[in-house]
Design an enzyme around this catalytic site. Structure first.
Site, mmCIF file in Angstrom:
data_model
loop_
_atom_site.group_PDB
_atom_site.id
_atom_site.type_symbol
_atom_site.label_atom_id
_atom_site.label_comp_id
_atom_site.label_asym_id
_atom_site.label_seq_id
_atom_site.Cartn_x
_atom_site.Cartn_y
_atom_site.Cartn_z
ATOM 1 N N ASP A 64 0.836 -1.197 0.000
ATOM 2 C CA ASP A 64 0.000 0.000 0.000
ATOM 3 C C ASP A 64 0.871 1.248 0.000
ATOM 4 O OD1 ASP A 64 -1.775 2.051 0.432
ATOM 5 O OD2 ASP A 64 -2.395 1.403 2.426
ATOM 6 N N GLU A 71 30.784 10.941 6.365
ATOM 7 C CA GLU A 71 31.289 10.772 7.735
ATOM 8 C C GLU A 71 30.161 11.155 8.691
ATOM 9 O OE1 GLU A 71 34.636 13.403 7.915
ATOM 10 O OE2 GLU A 71 35.972 12.028 6.870
ATOM 11 N N GLU A 108 27.999 11.432 12.011
ATOM 12 C CA GLU A 108 28.156 11.492 13.469
ATOM 13 C C GLU A 108 26.815 11.214 14.130
ATOM 14 O OE1 GLU A 108 31.651 14.943 13.234
ATOM 15 O OE2 GLU A 108 29.596 15.473 13.792
ATOM 16 N N GLU A 119 33.488 11.494 19.342
ATOM 17 C CA GLU A 119 33.489 12.825 18.742
ATOM 18 C C GLU A 119 33.564 13.904 19.818
ATOM 19 O OE1 GLU A 119 33.694 15.025 16.521
ATOM 20 O OE2 GLU A 119 34.190 13.755 14.816
ATOM 21 N N GLU A 140 31.637 8.849 15.867
ATOM 22 C CA GLU A 140 31.734 8.857 14.405
ATOM 23 C C GLU A 140 32.328 7.532 13.947
ATOM 24 O OE1 GLU A 140 34.444 11.056 11.043
ATOM 25 O OE2 GLU A 140 33.370 12.362 12.440
ATOM 26 N N HIS A 170 29.924 15.140 7.029
ATOM 27 C CA HIS A 170 30.763 15.629 5.944
ATOM 28 C C HIS A 170 30.771 14.589 4.832
ATOM 29 C CE1 HIS A 170 33.026 17.539 9.565
ATOM 30 N NE2 HIS A 170 31.932 18.215 9.274
ATOM 31 N N ARG A 187 38.056 24.558 8.371
ATOM 32 C CA ARG A 187 36.915 23.692 8.630
ATOM 33 C C ARG A 187 35.610 24.458 8.853
ATOM 34 N NH1 ARG A 187 38.514 18.264 9.881
ATOM 35 N NH2 ARG A 187 40.767 18.082 9.646
ATOM 36 N N GLU A 240 35.353 17.835 0.224
ATOM 37 C CA GLU A 240 34.570 17.472 1.395
ATOM 38 C C GLU A 240 33.523 18.561 1.610
ATOM 39 O OE1 GLU A 240 35.504 16.412 6.071
ATOM 40 O OE2 GLU A 240 36.519 18.099 5.117
ATOM 41 N N ARG A 250 30.785 20.105 3.821
ATOM 42 C CA ARG A 250 30.723 20.003 5.279
ATOM 43 C C ARG A 250 29.389 20.443 5.892
ATOM 44 N NH1 ARG A 250 35.361 19.194 7.956
ATOM 45 N NH2 ARG A 250 34.754 20.490 9.734
#
Length: 462
Positions: free
Chosen positions: A43, A122, A124, A204, A212, A261, A331, A350, A352
């Site tokens: 369904d 990655e 977390e 972390e 992580e 990330h 970062r 990457e 983020r």
């Protein structure tokens, strides 16, 4: 495989539109060769974001290449991830997230630019001991608890043994401060047993069991499949220890949230296309891919940071990657170029600002389409932001755009900017409209309607 493993039942799994695994189970006698062509009915109107009640019949089509034995069921259970098709036309369902991801991979190959899009998330998460919450007409609360939480240093635990990571100091103490080591190890060993290549696990930054686990990169659809196994394994191992897991981006006030990330790269004929002699050792193609990500980032947020809670993490002025710029090491930039290795095969970007509340099939596909749009249109990402963002003057900072400040803002951006997603019919207009309507009706408006507990502190006595 079912015979070799002694499977007694088989489990069919697929994703609803927001991103939760659904399943139904059959005895092995129902698994015939015809089943792979005829599928199994269900369904569709009972699945979030899917069919109307007057057109509810749908089929799940098991993908035999995804077959794995479930590590948690009491009886031996064979699991297959499924695709969704219309029972009348036998066309793949345009709102099936896995179908969208498959079309994204096909679009890459059809363009001849690359033959593989690699993705490495990655994710977390928090491993907690207790979670209670309620909302009604006259009250609202949540209560999160963890034996690791710094707020429990003074609690009577008979005895309290201390070793509770301080706020923002959970990265990387050894046991006994890291009390979750054995749990995470069990998680990764189960992943490895199922063929999911894990690179590392660790505590972390936040207190209260933030963790992580990093999987090795894989092609887009395969990685989205693995991300669903990842969440399933982590939650069920935690349950074995009478603990619970949340992938909410910001379950705790005043400590780090959980991001995801996402490393990305394009390859062709076994060769990396993001390596070159430009900034940070990347190619012009890579820089244009970054340009596409940055240009479309506000719209991407609707898929990669898709909850109202996501924007409790993405707050300017903190360590959150809200600044729409790129850097080789910074970062707090939205896109980073990792510099751990000089090998051309390691060259990647990457992104983020995503978080693990996202639907991986949709998030990975949307970012890929934004990057490809950047390559196609040779979008310049501008100059890298290698300065300390917190040291910038207000005038300098005003020139750096940022991600939206709310889910509502991200949805508005997606409504205005989604043509890049429609290329190759990867996302359809119907899928985007349904996403916008679902998120606004079921999340944005529902949160907007309810008084927040902190508002009583601010305004009760006015």
């Amino acid at each position: 495989m079912a015979a070799d493993k002694g499977a007694k039942v088989f489990d069919l799994r697929f994703l609803d539109f927001p991103g939760l695994w659904q399943h139904m189970t059959h005895p092995m006698s129902e698994l015939t060769e015809d089943a792979f062509n005829e599928g199994f009915g269900f369904d569709g109107s009972s699945i979030r974001g899917w069919q109307a009640i007057n057109a509810s019949d749908m089929l799940v089509m098991p993908d035999p290449t995804t077959a794995r034995m479930d590590p948690f069921m009491k009886e031996p259970t064979l699991v297959m991830i499924c695709d969704i098709v219309d029972p009348l036309t036998h066309e793949h369902y345009t709102r099936d997230p896995r179908n969208i991801a498959k079309k994204a991979e096909a679009y890459v190959k059809a363009g001849g630019l690359a033959d593989t899009a690699y993705v490495g998330p990655e994710a977390e998460f928090f491993i907690l001991d207790d979670i209670r919450y309620d909302n009604n007409e006259h009250s609202a609360y949540y209560f999160v608890d963890s034996v690791e939480g710094e707020w429990n240093t003074g609690r009577v635990e008979g005895p309290n043994l201390g070793y509770k990571p301080r706020y923002k100091e959970g990265y990387f103490p050894v046991p006994p401060s890291d009390s979750m080591h054995d749990i995470r190890t069990e998680m990764i060993l189960i992943m490895e047993k199922l063929g999911i290549h894990v690179e590392t696990h660790h505590h972390e930054v936040a207190t209260a069991g933030q963790a992580e686990i990093d999987m090795r990169f894989n092609s887009l659809v395969a990685m989205a499949d693995n991300l669903m196994w990842y969440k399933y394994i982590i939650k069920n191992v935690a349950r074995r220890y009478n603990k619970t897991v949340t992938f909410m981006p910001k379950p705790l006030f005043n400590d780090n949230g959980s991001g995801m990330h996402v490393h990305q790269s394009l390859w062709k004929d076994g060769q990396p296309l993001f390596a070159g002699d430009g900034y940070a050792g990347v190619s012009q193609m890579c820089l244009n891919y970054i340009g596409g990500i940055l240009k479309h980032a506000p719209a991407l947020c609707a898929f990669v940071a898709p909850t109202t809670n996501s924007y409790k993490r993405l707050v300017p002025g903190f360590e959150a990657p809200v600044n729409l710029a790129y850097s080789s090491r910074n970062r707090s930039a939205a896109v980073r170029i990792p510099m751990y290795s000089s090998s051309p095969k390691a060259k990647r970007i990457e992104v983020r600002f995503p978080d693990p509340s996202c639907n991986g099939y949709l998030a990975f596909s949307a970012m890929l389409m934004a990057g490809l749009d950047g390559i196609e249109n040779r979008i310049d990402p501008g100059e890298p932001l290698d300065k300390d963002i917190y040291a910038l003057t207000p005038a300098e900072l005003s020139k750096v755009p940022s991600v939206p400040g709310s889910l509502e803002g991200a949805l508005d951006a997606l409504e205005q900017d989604h043509d890049f997603l429609l290329k190759g019919d990867v996302f359809t207009a119907d899928a985007i409209d349904t996403w916008l309507d679902y998120k606004r009706s079921n999340e944005v408006n529902e949160v907007r309607l309810r008084p927040h507990p902190f508002e009583f502190k601010l305004y009760f006595d006015i």
